[in-house]
Enzyme design. Structure first.
Site, PDB file in Angstrom:
ATOM      1  N   ARG A 225       9.258 -67.227  38.860  1.00 15.76           N
ATOM      2  CA  ARG A 225       8.245 -66.598  38.025  1.00 15.76           C
ATOM      3  C   ARG A 225       8.383 -67.133  36.611  1.00 15.76           C
ATOM      4  NH1 ARG A 225       6.033 -65.967  41.888  1.00 15.76           N
ATOM      5  NH2 ARG A 225       5.365 -64.096  42.988  1.00 15.76           N
ATOM      6  N   HIS A 273       2.119 -74.848  40.323  1.00 18.05           N
ATOM      7  CA  HIS A 273       2.350 -73.682  41.194  1.00 18.05           C
ATOM      8  C   HIS A 273       2.121 -74.047  42.665  1.00 18.05           C
ATOM      9  CE1 HIS A 273       2.452 -69.026  41.094  1.00 18.05           C
ATOM     10  NE2 HIS A 273       2.973 -69.487  42.233  1.00 18.05           N
TER      11      HIS A 273
END
Length: 310
Positions: A225, A273
């Site tokens: 994250r 991502h």
């Protein structure tokens, strides 16, 4: 009795998931009907993504579970209207994707591959890399993803260390826990991999103090994250050379803004991502099987603990 399954993750995702979900529900819960619109009081299950326009769960009085398409739930778990059980995505294909991403970049940093990839005529500097047995890798976060990555990297012979909030036992790894354990783990991390969920306790965990504990020249791989890392502190550690390189797949704002300093930093690799994407065909099976379990009176899998935030 017909079950109404509301896909509330947006039309773009529905285009990808419609057929895999319809097939998976037919095989596992044939009484389920997949819809994108329904009267709230008729909905039995909600398939969800945090970007959904659905933010008020109060009218969904019959809903038995909200099934998140992503592993991360930090953008939904604090919603005060969400009183239904919440399940996060734990998908074998997602896990395999993470294992491959981390293994590839760990080996890249371990072998010093960037220097050879970008070599020019005259750059003849034959420095032998250490063997894996002489290199230590640390993983922060020892859930399903962290343990799978640890298993893959330990097979190469790396000295593996891991940290979790509470005690853990992972084959082939020295496990640490608690505040003192975090310091011990970081101090051994020649390559550090962050796979923690984002919670109030883990936000900015890798700040100036934590980064300074890493061995000189350590490399960072963050596919967990974006909020785990203090961006300003990381850039300072890279500028000083204390951190040799950071491979980052997740960010506080995505897409990463064009003017963010990570883009231009020579010691940062930005990936969009991609480390562990949810794949419709396998994720559909996970969701359909969880609905079938619920209908048979069995406990839901991958249930989120609201008190821990994941």
């Amino acid at each position: 009795m017909t079950l109404t399954v509301l896909f509330a993750a947006g039309q773009d995702l529905f285009n990808d998931y419609h057929v895999p979900l319809a097939n998976a529900l037919k095989d596992n819960a044939p009484e389920a009907v997949l819809v994108t619109e329904a009267a709230p009081e008729t909905v039995d299950y909600i398939i969800y993504a945090p970007s959904s326009v659905l933010q008020d769960f109060t009218p969904y009085t019959r809903c038995k579970a909200v099934l998140n398409l992503w592993a991360g739930v930090e953008k939904i778990v604090g919603n005060p209207t969400l009183t239904q059980p919440l399940c996060r995505m734990v998908d074998p294909a997602l896990t395999q994707g993470m294992v491959e991403y981390v293994s590839g970049h760990a080996l890249r940093h371990h072998l010093g591959m960037d220097a050879h990839i970008h070599a020019r005529p005259g750059d003849w500097n034959p420095v032998d890399p250490p063997l894996a047995q002489d290199r230590s890798i640390a993983i922060l976060g020892l859930g399903a993803l962290g343990q799978a990555v640890a298993k893959a990297l330990s097979a190469f012979g790396f000295q593996m260390h891991g940290w979790a909030r509470g005690p853990k036992s992972v084959p082939g790894m020295t496990c640490h826990h608690g505040p003192t354990g975090l310091t011990d783990c970081l101090s051994r991390a020649e390559i550090l991999v962050t796979l923690l969920p984002l919670t109030p306790d883990t936000e900015n965990l890798l700040d100036t103090r934590a980064l300074a504990i890493l061995p000189e020249g350590a490399a960072l791989i963050n596919p967990g994250r974006g909020g785990l890392v203090d961006d300003t502190a990381l850039i300072a550690a890279l500028d000083s050379g204390h951190i040799s390189h950071a491979t980052l797949d997740v960010f506080r704002t995505e897409p990463l803004p064009a003017d963010h300093p990570f883009w231009a930093h020579p010691r940062v690799t930005v990936t969009p991502h991609i480390a562990a994407t949810t794949r419709p065909h396998t994720a559909a099976q996970v969701i359909a099987q969880n609905i079938a379990r619920s209908e048979m009176g069995q406990p839901l899998l991958n249930l989120v603990d609201r008190s821990r935030g994941y």
